[in-house]
Motif scaffolding. Structure first.
Motif, PDB file in Angstrom:
ATOM      1  N   LEU A  42      11.144   4.425  -4.556  1.00  0.00           N
ATOM      2  CA  LEU A  42      10.434   3.801  -3.432  1.00  0.00           C
ATOM      3  C   LEU A  42       8.946   4.174  -3.430  1.00  0.00           C
ATOM      4  O   LEU A  42       8.084   3.327  -3.171  1.00  0.00           O
ATOM      5  N   VAL A  43       8.636   5.422  -3.727  1.00  0.00           N
ATOM      6  CA  VAL A  43       7.232   5.841  -3.800  1.00  0.00           C
ATOM      7  C   VAL A  43       6.530   5.119  -4.953  1.00  0.00           C
ATOM      8  O   VAL A  43       5.379   4.668  -4.820  1.00  0.00           O
ATOM      9  N   ALA A  44       7.238   4.965  -6.084  1.00  0.00           N
ATOM     10  CA  ALA A  44       6.658   4.228  -7.214  1.00  0.00           C
ATOM     11  C   ALA A  44       6.397   2.772  -6.830  1.00  0.00           C
ATOM     12  O   ALA A  44       5.377   2.194  -7.208  1.00  0.00           O
ATOM     13  N   ALA A  45       7.315   2.189  -6.066  1.00  0.00           N
ATOM     14  CA  ALA A  45       7.121   0.803  -5.607  1.00  0.00           C
ATOM     15  C   ALA A  45       5.867   0.698  -4.752  1.00  0.00           C
ATOM     16  O   ALA A  45       5.074  -0.244  -4.901  1.00  0.00           O
ATOM     17  N   LEU A  46       5.672   1.658  -3.850  1.00  0.00           N
ATOM     18  CA  LEU A  46       4.470   1.663  -3.021  1.00  0.00           C
ATOM     19  C   LEU A  46       3.210   1.827  -3.865  1.00  0.00           C
ATOM     20  O   LEU A  46       2.188   1.175  -3.613  1.00  0.00           O
ATOM     21  N   ALA A  47       3.275   2.686  -4.874  1.00  0.00           N
ATOM     22  CA  ALA A  47       2.111   2.899  -5.739  1.00  0.00           C
ATOM     23  C   ALA A  47       1.764   1.628  -6.509  1.00  0.00           C
ATOM     24  O   ALA A  47       0.590   1.254  -6.606  1.00  0.00           O
ATOM     25  N   VAL A  48       2.774   0.943  -7.023  1.00  0.00           N
ATOM     26  CA  VAL A  48       2.531  -0.312  -7.745  1.00  0.00           C
ATOM     27  C   VAL A  48       1.992  -1.372  -6.793  1.00  0.00           C
ATOM     28  O   VAL A  48       1.053  -2.098  -7.128  1.00  0.00           O
ATOM     29  N   GLY A  49       2.575  -1.455  -5.597  1.00  0.00           N
ATOM     30  CA  GLY A  49       2.078  -2.407  -4.605  1.00  0.00           C
ATOM     31  C   GLY A  49       0.636  -2.132  -4.230  1.00  0.00           C
ATOM     32  O   GLY A  49      -0.177  -3.059  -4.114  1.00  0.00           O
ATOM     33  N   ASP A  50       0.287  -0.854  -4.060  1.00  0.00           N
ATOM     34  CA  ASP A  50      -1.084  -0.482  -3.725  1.00  0.00           C
ATOM     35  C   ASP A  50      -2.033  -0.805  -4.872  1.00  0.00           C
ATOM     36  O   ASP A  50      -3.130  -1.328  -4.657  1.00  0.00           O
ATOM     37  N   GLU A  51      -1.617  -0.497  -6.072  1.00  0.00           N
ATOM     38  CA  GLU A  51      -2.458  -0.773  -7.236  1.00  0.00           C
ATOM     39  C   GLU A  51      -2.659  -2.276  -7.432  1.00  0.00           C
ATOM     40  O   GLU A  51      -3.725  -2.717  -7.841  1.00  0.00           O
ATOM     41  N   THR A  52      -1.645  -3.057  -7.101  1.00  0.00           N
ATOM     42  CA  THR A  52      -1.713  -4.505  -7.291  1.00  0.00           C
ATOM     43  C   THR A  52      -2.618  -5.181  -6.279  1.00  0.00           C
ATOM     44  O   THR A  52      -3.484  -5.963  -6.644  1.00  0.00           O
ATOM     45  N   ALA A  53      -2.397  -4.908  -5.001  1.00  0.00           N
ATOM     46  CA  ALA A  53      -3.109  -5.665  -3.965  1.00  0.00           C
ATOM     47  C   ALA A  53      -3.537  -4.798  -2.786  1.00  0.00           C
ATOM     48  O   ALA A  53      -3.685  -5.310  -1.681  1.00  0.00           O
ATOM     49  N   GLY A  54      -3.684  -3.516  -2.989  1.00  0.00           N
ATOM     50  CA  GLY A  54      -4.142  -2.648  -1.907  1.00  0.00           C
ATOM     51  C   GLY A  54      -3.182  -2.617  -0.738  1.00  0.00           C
ATOM     52  O   GLY A  54      -1.963  -2.570  -0.914  1.00  0.00           O
ATOM     53  N   GLU A  55      -3.739  -2.671   0.477  1.00  0.00           N
ATOM     54  CA  GLU A  55      -2.904  -2.589   1.678  1.00  0.00           C
ATOM     55  C   GLU A  55      -1.933  -3.767   1.772  1.00  0.00           C
ATOM     56  O   GLU A  55      -0.824  -3.626   2.264  1.00  0.00           O
ATOM     57  N   TRP A  56      -2.397  -4.927   1.309  1.00  0.00           N
ATOM     58  CA  TRP A  56      -1.508  -6.092   1.336  1.00  0.00           C
ATOM     59  C   TRP A  56      -0.294  -5.856   0.434  1.00  0.00           C
ATOM     60  O   TRP A  56       0.835  -6.171   0.796  1.00  0.00           O
ATOM     61  N   GLY A  57      -0.506  -5.286  -0.725  1.00  0.00           N
ATOM     62  CA  GLY A  57       0.595  -4.980  -1.640  1.00  0.00           C
ATOM     63  C   GLY A  57       1.560  -3.968  -1.053  1.00  0.00           C
ATOM     64  O   GLY A  57       2.778  -4.083  -1.204  1.00  0.00           O
ATOM     65  N   VAL A  58       1.010  -2.949  -0.368  1.00  0.00           N
ATOM     66  CA  VAL A  58       1.868  -1.957   0.293  1.00  0.00           C
ATOM     67  C   VAL A  58       2.685  -2.632   1.393  1.00  0.00           C
ATOM     68  O   VAL A  58       3.883  -2.383   1.533  1.00  0.00           O
ATOM     69  N   ALA A  59       2.043  -3.508   2.167  1.00  0.00           N
ATOM     70  CA  ALA A  59       2.750  -4.199   3.248  1.00  0.00           C
ATOM     71  C   ALA A  59       3.882  -5.063   2.705  1.00  0.00           C
ATOM     72  O   ALA A  59       4.994  -5.065   3.246  1.00  0.00           O
ATOM     73  N   VAL A  60       3.623  -5.782   1.626  1.00  0.00           N
ATOM     74  CA  VAL A  60       4.666  -6.626   1.030  1.00  0.00           C
ATOM     75  C   VAL A  60       5.798  -5.759   0.493  1.00  0.00           C
ATOM     76  O   VAL A  60       6.983  -6.062   0.698  1.00  0.00           O
ATOM     77  N   THR A  61       5.454  -4.665  -0.152  1.00  0.00           N
ATOM     78  CA  THR A  61       6.478  -3.763  -0.703  1.00  0.00           C
ATOM     79  C   THR A  61       7.338  -3.170   0.407  1.00  0.00           C
ATOM     80  O   THR A  61       8.568  -3.120   0.293  1.00  0.00           O
ATOM     81  N   VAL A  62       6.711  -2.738   1.494  1.00  0.00           N
ATOM     82  CA  VAL A  62       7.462  -2.179   2.626  1.00  0.00           C
ATOM     83  C   VAL A  62       8.349  -3.252   3.254  1.00  0.00           C
ATOM     84  O   VAL A  62       9.499  -2.987   3.632  1.00  0.00           O
ATOM     85  N   LEU A  63       7.839  -4.462   3.346  1.00  0.00           N
ATOM     86  CA  LEU A  63       8.628  -5.558   3.901  1.00  0.00           C
ATOM     87  C   LEU A  63       9.859  -5.836   3.052  1.00  0.00           C
ATOM     88  O   LEU A  63      10.963  -6.012   3.577  1.00  0.00           O
ATOM     89  N   VAL A  64       9.690  -5.839   1.740  1.00  0.00           N
ATOM     90  CA  VAL A  64      10.834  -6.061   0.842  1.00  0.00           C
ATOM     91  C   VAL A  64      11.830  -4.912   0.971  1.00  0.00           C
ATOM     92  O   VAL A  64      13.049  -5.138   1.066  1.00  0.00           O
ATOM     93  N   ALA A  65      11.341  -3.673   0.985  1.00  0.00           N
ATOM     94  CA  ALA A  65      12.238  -2.515   1.116  1.00  0.00           C
ATOM     95  C   ALA A  65      12.977  -2.546   2.448  1.00  0.00           C
ATOM     96  O   ALA A  65      14.186  -2.270   2.513  1.00  0.00           O
ATOM     97  N   THR A  66      12.284  -2.904   3.518  1.00  0.00           N
ATOM     98  CA  THR A  66      12.914  -2.986   4.835  1.00  0.00           C
ATOM     99  C   THR A  66      13.971  -4.082   4.861  1.00  0.00           C
ATOM    100  O   THR A  66      15.060  -3.889   5.408  1.00  0.00           O
ATOM    101  N   GLY A  67      13.655  -5.234   4.278  1.00  0.00           N
ATOM    102  CA  GLY A  67      14.639  -6.323   4.211  1.00  0.00           C
ATOM    103  C   GLY A  67      15.862  -5.927   3.414  1.00  0.00           C
ATOM    104  O   GLY A  67      16.997  -6.226   3.802  1.00  0.00           O
ATOM    105  N   ALA A  68      15.646  -5.231   2.291  1.00  0.00           N
ATOM    106  CA  ALA A  68      16.778  -4.775   1.478  1.00  0.00           C
ATOM    107  C   ALA A  68      17.623  -3.765   2.241  1.00  0.00           C
ATOM    108  O   ALA A  68      18.864  -3.826   2.221  1.00  0.00           O
TER     109      ALA A  68
END
Length: 192
Positions: A42-68
């Protein structure tokens, strides 16, 4: 890899982390290695999301994790407990009509830790917004505080609720958070 493809990697890692945690928590004895592995994914997912699109990437990653997590918890709530665990549930509530079946108990736990905890977290976030605006802060700052408070408060409250063994305590915490938040909303005059 392009940024668009990396967000899919972050989403896949988020789903994988939730799945690994669910697998770990479904075992009769908790595995520290699997738990740490799930959180690390999960931390790696957040890091990839942050590296990809900054805060927007983190938000999308958290949304996907929450939905799952929501989907996994919904399925788990509808699935009867294992036979040994069901016996423990029945004997621990002997003489009590509080728990009729393991499935009903699971659905009630899901409702308390899911939608009810979310509603209490939203009320808390709106109270934080009311405090910020009441203290002279900008409305935009209050709105951002709501968006920051809910994803922090909801998992913490849900985790705390899932660790409690009595329904009365769970309801008391949810209602307590809502009751503490309500006066701040009323003081603002309903402009939330």
């Amino acid at each position: 890899m392009e940024g668009g493809a990396l967000i899919w990697v972050a989403a896949t890692l988020a789903i994988g982390g939730v799945a690994l945690l669910r697998f770990s928590w479904s075992k009769p004895h908790r595995s520290t290695a699997l738990n740490m592995g799930g959180w690390a994914v999960l931390v790696a997912a957040l890091a990839v999301g942050d590296e990809t699109a900054g805060e927007w990437g983190v938000a999308v990653t958290v949304l996907v994790a929450t939905g799952a997590a929501f989907a996994v918890l919904f399925v788990a709530a509808r699935t009867p407990a294992r036979k040994a665990r069901a016996k423990t549930i029945r004997t621990s509530h002997r003489g009590s009509s509080e728990v009729d079946s393991p499935v009903r108990s699971g659905l009630l736990t899901f409702a308390i830790a899911g939608p009810l905890a979310l509603a209490a977290s939203v009320l808390l976030a709106l109270a934080v917004r009311a405090l910020i605006i009441g203290a002279g802060g900008a409305e935009a700052d209050g709105n951002v505080a709501v968006l920051a408070t809910v994803p922090i408060a909801w998992p913490i409250l849900s985790f705390a609720l899932l660790m409690m063994s009595h329904r009365g305590t769970q309801f008391a915490w949810v209602l307590g958070v809502a009751a503490v938040s309500a006066p701040f909303l009323l003081l603002q005059g309903g402009t939330v």
